[in-house]
Design an enzyme around this catalytic site. Structure first.
Site, PDB file in Angstrom:
ATOM      1  N   THR B 501      37.430  46.681  19.481  1.00 53.06           N
ATOM      2  CA  THR B 501      38.520  47.511  20.000  1.00 53.06           C
ATOM      3  C   THR B 501      39.150  48.298  18.853  1.00 53.06           C
ATOM      4  O   THR B 501      40.358  48.289  18.666  1.00 53.06           O
ATOM      5  CB  THR B 501      39.545  46.640  20.744  1.00 53.06           C
ATOM      6  OG1 THR B 501      38.842  45.815  21.669  1.00 53.06           O
ATOM      7  CG2 THR B 501      40.536  47.490  21.537  1.00 53.06           C
ATOM      8  N   HIS B 502      38.296  48.911  18.063  1.00 50.26           N
ATOM      9  CA  HIS B 502      38.800  49.704  16.951  1.00 50.26           C
ATOM     10  C   HIS B 502      38.503  51.179  17.182  1.00 50.26           C
ATOM     11  O   HIS B 502      37.671  51.772  16.517  1.00 50.26           O
ATOM     12  CB  HIS B 502      38.203  49.219  15.624  1.00 50.26           C
ATOM     13  CG  HIS B 502      38.443  47.760  15.375  1.00 50.26           C
ATOM     14  ND1 HIS B 502      37.691  47.005  14.510  1.00 50.26           N
ATOM     15  CD2 HIS B 502      39.362  46.911  15.895  1.00 50.26           C
ATOM     16  CE1 HIS B 502      38.140  45.755  14.511  1.00 50.26           C
ATOM     17  NE2 HIS B 502      39.150  45.673  15.350  1.00 50.26           N
ATOM     18  N   ASN B 503      39.172  51.737  18.166  1.00 49.10           N
ATOM     19  CA  ASN B 503      39.060  53.164  18.458  1.00 49.10           C
ATOM     20  C   ASN B 503      40.080  53.889  17.600  1.00 49.10           C
ATOM     21  O   ASN B 503      41.201  53.405  17.435  1.00 49.10           O
ATOM     22  CB  ASN B 503      39.384  53.445  19.928  1.00 49.10           C
ATOM     23  CG  ASN B 503      38.694  52.466  20.863  1.00 49.10           C
ATOM     24  OD1 ASN B 503      39.033  51.285  20.895  1.00 49.10           O
ATOM     25  ND2 ASN B 503      37.741  52.933  21.620  1.00 49.10           N
TER      26      ASN B 503
END
Ligand SMILES: Cc1cc2nc3c(=O)[nH]c(=O)nc-3n(C[C@H](O)[C@H](O)[C@H](O)COP(=O)(O)OP(=O)(O)OC[C@H]3O[C@@H](n4cnc5c(N)ncnc54)[C@H](O)[C@@H]3O)c2cc1C
Ligand code: SF4
Lengths: 254, 584
Positions: B501-503
């Site tokens: 979840t590293h957008n």
């Protein structure tokens, strides 16, 4: 069903014991007839092992009934398919004994089956292999059409119900679904298969509160302890530490 | 008709890490803040029965309800974007505390190199090492300027680490507030292997605290019990640093914080010059409200920060054809090279653990190694983690095993405690064709267009992946695995399997209003009283998890907001073509 031959001997004993204990059918055999199917193997198995307390619970496991499926045959096909995906073997029980088919039935009856938390607005287009679930069907509908397609494919290939196929033949059918080689309307065979596969694994290993992972046997096979509150004192241990599994139930304060 | 409420001084959209930090810092100064959060309220009490893999890790109990809103996705501009109908690749937060409730807690500082990546790369390797299509930019702030804010976040969150053992990481002026987490046979084995290979291993700085800690705001974070239910779960002890046990209670104790849950913001009200407030729907009553405010702060994570700006016609949308415009530009993700080791004769206690428990090396991150003869820049932090393996999600089998049936069953059971993996947060460089925009077809439950993600792997990604994966294999072999398998990249980026979840990107920070959306206080160049905070400000994605850097930028932004209250106008003189009204 796939567990039938494995359990045959046990069932024989259990039938006799059941009859003896209840005196229900003096001197008679229950056979595969009406009483057998009303009571179901769980009742009989449970009765057979009255001394083992955890199995006696099975006799009163009112949870083992259908919330979603309406036709016994559909449920039986589902059961057989899950057993091929997660079969009984030297490690221990397979999907059926773990209760996976009931887990799936119950899940389909609720929010999971109804796609409550998924985006289900149209328009719908097939999509590439990288775009994920793209069907207007909800998961419960996917299971419905998938099970029908399994039966249809079994008839086409082997002229028989999926329930009457040998294990390897059943695998052949399931493999065709995974490989997208079956005609289906509304959803791709792969999508159905992946859903079936993941639901089976979920049912084998989720907390027993959901109806699968019967007697925590899924966890026992994997030597997974379930719900412990702390491992702080064991983090440095070199040796593998085996633990008696605990379910969420043990965490209720009253 | 929307009901108009009384004007307030500051309104934030979303109450996760960034919204919580803004609320705490401003309310402590006596400023009134309204926090609008679309999800429900929650605290440690809500996590008493959390050890349920199915409910929380598989069915995403704490994450965004996609039936109301999702994104659409396509690999390239020629494709039709389709909705991400169920969560997969990344897990979006929802509810008080945001994704800060169910994060792992690995807390890093990006490298000085990250902040000036364009300048440093050009200087060292010549202009345009990557070619024209990579839209690399400096961030408009130096590491020295940001250092105190990094510490501020770490001090508030009580981060556990051993800075002395991290010679290649970003330099620190002060030690971590609490000591590193426990050493385990798994972390030790990784460190021994890394040392044998002349690398520099260390314990991952963690938001799962090694000991009970009271932060400068007087909030207590408990000691981690290594319960193994951390990632994707809330902490039953209040031992994982989260907004819910730190900044949110701090804000609430001041009496100046008005936290409104079930408040879904649909638009930023904008008069062509300034933001005048926000519009939101009360999800419980269906009523619509307009909340006027002097200062509007978007703290709604990358996706909604971008979407709200586009839906409110604020700023110029990025156009990949002409490369003009900035909103939606430089979307980046992360690449995950790695290796899995299978051990025939050993079993590890992998079911125990904590979200951020692990050891790492950053010898192959940033520009810590020479790229002169390599066809990529940057790298990533390689690590082994012991987060607590669970049986539904973890069925690691050798590559040649089918994924169902008898063989699958017995192999997945056999290897459940017999595999270890080395993973990597691989940096992602911006490319002109990877961006965020509005979807022309699909709408949310309130009729507003969904955000559309156009994204695929680039050559840089593949080259980085292959190089770093080899390094992972080398370490895993040194760790003594009987069989080692290298990770493979798929043909295209796939929205289905969970990755990270590293957008990042979409409202990027820089020193030039032509090429960036916000200045280094996260203040919009175009709209003086609008601050947009989060990883949306990252001009590219680095080789570590993002939240330490997000936290630092959030603290920096709160100083900007306070300064803006005094002075109004732009806080930073833009490099060129600036629409500056004032110089700070
Ligand atoms: C499983 C998982 C593990 C992770 N592990 C790590 C890790 O180990 N290390 C690390 O550095 N990072 C990790 N992260 C990432 C980390 O959680 C995020 O970087 C961080 O939470 C971002 O903070 P934020 O405030 O920008 O957004 P969030 O925490 O997501 O908060 C945004 C909030 O805004 C609300 N919101 C959004 N839109 C609206 C709207 N329109 N109206 C009202 N409210 C709205 C959301 O509901 C949400 O509560 C992890 C994330 C996940 C999901
Ligand atoms: S591992 Fe530690 S921080 Fe994470 S949930 Fe368990 S006790 Fe809390």
């Amino acid at each position: 069903m796939a567990d039938e031959k494995n359990d045959k001997q046990q069932s024989e004993i259990s039938r006799r014991k059941f009859i003896k204990n209840t005196g229900y059918v003096a001197g008679g055999a229950i056979g595969g007839g009406i009483l057998g199917s009303i009571l179901g193997t769980n009742f009989l198995d449970g009765n057979q092992q009255q001394t083992a307390p955890e199995s006696t619970d099975e006799a009163n496991n009112f949870n083992r009934a259908l919330m979603y499926f309406t036709r016994q045959e559909d449920f039986d096909v589902l059961s057989a398919a899950t057993e091929r995906i997660f079969p009984e073997d030297d490690n221990g029980p397979g999907a059926i004994e773990l209760g996976v088919p009931f887990f799936i039935d119950h899940q389909l009856a609720g929010g999971y089956g109804n796609n409550d938390r998924e985006y289900m607005q149209g328009p719908f287009y097939p999509g590439s292999d990288f775009q994920g679930y793209q069907t207007r069907l909800k998961r419960r509908d996917v299971f419905d059409v998938g099970i029908q397609a399994i039966q249809r494919e079994s008839q086409n290939e082997f002229n028989a119900s999926f329930l009457d196929l040998e294990g390897e033949q059943q695998d052949e059918i399931l493999q065709k679904f995974q490989d997208d080689e079956v005609d289906m309307k509304g959803v791709t065979p792969t999508t159905f298969f992946e859903l079936l596969r993941s639901a089976t694994i979920e049912g084998a290993y989720s907390d027993p509160l959901y109806g699968g992972n019967g007697n925590m046997q899924g966890w026992v096979m994997k030597e997974y302890p379930g719900n412990y509150m702390s491992y702080i004192d064991e983090m440095e241990e070199e040796e593998f530490i085996e633990k008696e599994p605990k379910a969420l139930r043990s965490h209720m304060s009253s | 008709m929307a009901k108009e409420l009384d004007k307030v001084e500051v309104v934030t959209v979303g109450v996760g890490w960034t919204g919580g930090i803004v609320a705490a810092e401003l309310t402590k100064q006596g400023i009134n803040v309204v926090g609008l959060e679309r999800g429900q309220d929650r605290s440690t009490e809500n996590f008493q029965h959390i050890h349920d893999e199915y409910r929380y890790a598989i069915r995403y109990g704490l994450m965004q309800d996609l039936s109301k809103e999702t994104i659409t996705f396509r690999n390239n501009r020629d494709e039709r974007a389709l909705p991400m109908r169920q969560l997969g690749s990344f897990l979006l937060g929802e509810g008080v505390g945001g994704a800060g409730v169910h994060w792992n807690g690995m807390t890093w500082r990006f490298l000085p190199y990250d902040l000036e990546i364009k300048t440093m790369t050009d200087e060292k390797y010549g202009e345009n090492k990557l070619g024209e299509d990579y839209t690399l930019q400096d961030w408009g702030i130096s590491y020295d300027e940001l250092e105190p804010y990094f510490y501020k976040f770490e001090e508030m969150a009580g981060i556990s680490g051993d800075g002395d053992s991290m010679p290649l990481s970003a330099p620190r002026n002060k030690p971590y507030p609490t000591p590193a987490m426990k050493e385990t046979p798994i972390t030790q084995r990784f460190k021994d292997a890394a040392n044998n290979l002349d690398l520099h291993p260390f314990h991952i700085p963690s938001g799962n605290l090694s000991e009970a800690y009271e932060n400068p705001d007087g909030q207590t974070i408990a000691q981690c019990q290594y319960c193994g239910f951390c990632e994707r779960f809330g902490c039953e002890y209040g031992a994982k640093s989260s907004p819910n046990v730190t900044v949110i209670p701090t804000a609430q104790e001041t009496g100046n914080f008005d936290l409104r849950t079930h408040a879904n913001v649909t638009e930023v009200m904008y008069d062509g010059n300034r933001a005048t407030g926000v519009k939101y729907v009360d999800l419980q009553t269906g009523e619509e409200f307009i909340q006027p405010a002097d200062i509007v702060v978007l703290t709604s994570y990358v996706m909604n920060n971008v979407r709200l700006l586009l839906n409110s016609n604020i700023g110029t949308p990025y156009d990949p054809e002409t490369r003009s415009g900035v909103i939606g530009k430089n979307y980046c993700y992360q690449i995950q090279p790695g290796a899995t080791g299978f051990f025939e004769d050993e079993k590890f206690n992998t079911y125990m653990g904590a979200g951020a428990l692990g050891a790492a090396v950053d010898d192959y991150n940033g520009d810590n190694f020479d790229h002169a003869d390599l066809d990529f820049i940057h790298g990533g932090v390689l690590n082994v983690t012991q987060t607590g393996q669970r049986p539904i999600n973890s069925n690691v089998v050798p590559n040649d095993t089918p994924n169902w049936g008898q063989e699958f069953k017995s192999q997945s059971i056999k290897y459940f405690h017999r595999t270890l993996s080395i993973g990597c947060e691989g940096a992602s460089m911006p490319h002109r064709n990877n961006y965020l925009s509005l979807d022309p077809d699909y709408k949310d439950a309130f009729g507003y267009p969904l955000l559309r993600l156009t994204y695929d792997y680039t050559e840089q990604d593949r080259n980085l992946h292959d190089y770093i994966a080899e390094k992972a294999v080398g370490i895993m072999e040194e760790m003594g695995a009987d069989r080692v398998e290298k990770s493979e990249m798929t043909d295209h980026y796939n929205i289905v399997p969970y990755q990270t979840t590293h957008n990042t990107g979409g409202v990027i920070m820089g020193d030039d209003p032509e090429t960036s959306a916000v200045n280094n206080y996260s203040q919009m160049w175009d709209v003086d009283n609008l601050f947009v905070i989060g990883a949306s400000a990252f001009a590219h994605n680095g080789g570590y998890n993002p939240t330490g850097t997000v936290g630092a930028l959030a603290y920096r932004a709160t100083e900007g907001i306070m300064q803006f209250r005094e002075e109004d106008g732009q806080l930073v003189q833009g490099k060129k073509n600036s629409k500056v009204t004032k110089n700070a």
